[in-house]
Design an enzyme around this catalytic site. Structure first.
Site, short mmCIF file in Angstrom:
data_model
loop_
_atom_site.label_atom_id
_atom_site.label_comp_id
_atom_site.label_asym_id
_atom_site.label_seq_id
_atom_site.Cartn_x
_atom_site.Cartn_y
_atom_site.Cartn_z
N ARG A 20 -4.93 6.94 3.11
CA ARG A 20 -3.64 6.94 3.80
C ARG A 20 -3.55 5.81 4.81
O ARG A 20 -2.55 5.09 4.85
CB ARG A 20 -3.39 8.29 4.47
CG ARG A 20 -3.19 9.43 3.48
CD ARG A 20 -3.07 10.75 4.17
NE ARG A 20 -4.30 11.00 4.93
CZ ARG A 20 -4.42 11.91 5.88
NH1 ARG A 20 -3.39 12.66 6.22
NH2 ARG A 20 -5.56 12.09 6.52
N ASN A 38 -1.62 13.40 2.10
CA ASN A 38 -2.55 14.12 1.25
C ASN A 38 -1.88 15.39 0.75
O ASN A 38 -1.09 16.01 1.46
CB ASN A 38 -3.81 14.52 2.02
CG ASN A 38 -4.76 13.37 2.25
OD1 ASN A 38 -4.66 12.32 1.61
ND2 ASN A 38 -5.69 13.55 3.16
#
Length: 91
Positions: A20, A38
């Site tokens: 990320r 996520n």
């Protein structure tokens, strides 16, 4: 230049490898807007929009991700522009 929006999912070893954060860095470098997060099933979900060449460049980067990642599947689909400003990690 034309703007476009993509939404998709990455599977494989994509959580716990700074996926990320690295995606945010790449998106900011390319001046893209959107988000990454996520999922509970182990995948990473992403939505990004901007100039077509930059969108395509990030799409190519997502096939590999950061160094510690191992992307086994990438599913991307073009969507209507969302009008998002900035790029963030979503919960």
């Amino acid at each position: 230049m034309a703007r476009m929006c993509m939404h998709g999912y990455m599977s494989g070893r994509v959580q716990g490898v700074y996926f990320r954060q690295a995606t945010v860095a790449q998106a900011e470098r390319l001046d893209l807007d959107g988000w990454v997060r996520n999922l509970v099933d182990g995948r990473v979900e992403v939505l990004f929009e901007g100039e077509e060449t930059a969108v395509n460049e990030l799409a190519g980067w997502l096939r590999q991700g950061p160094e510690a990642a191992e992307v086994t599947a990438l599913e991307l689909q073009e969507q209507a522009l969302q009008g998002i400003s900035g790029f963030i990690v979503r919960c």
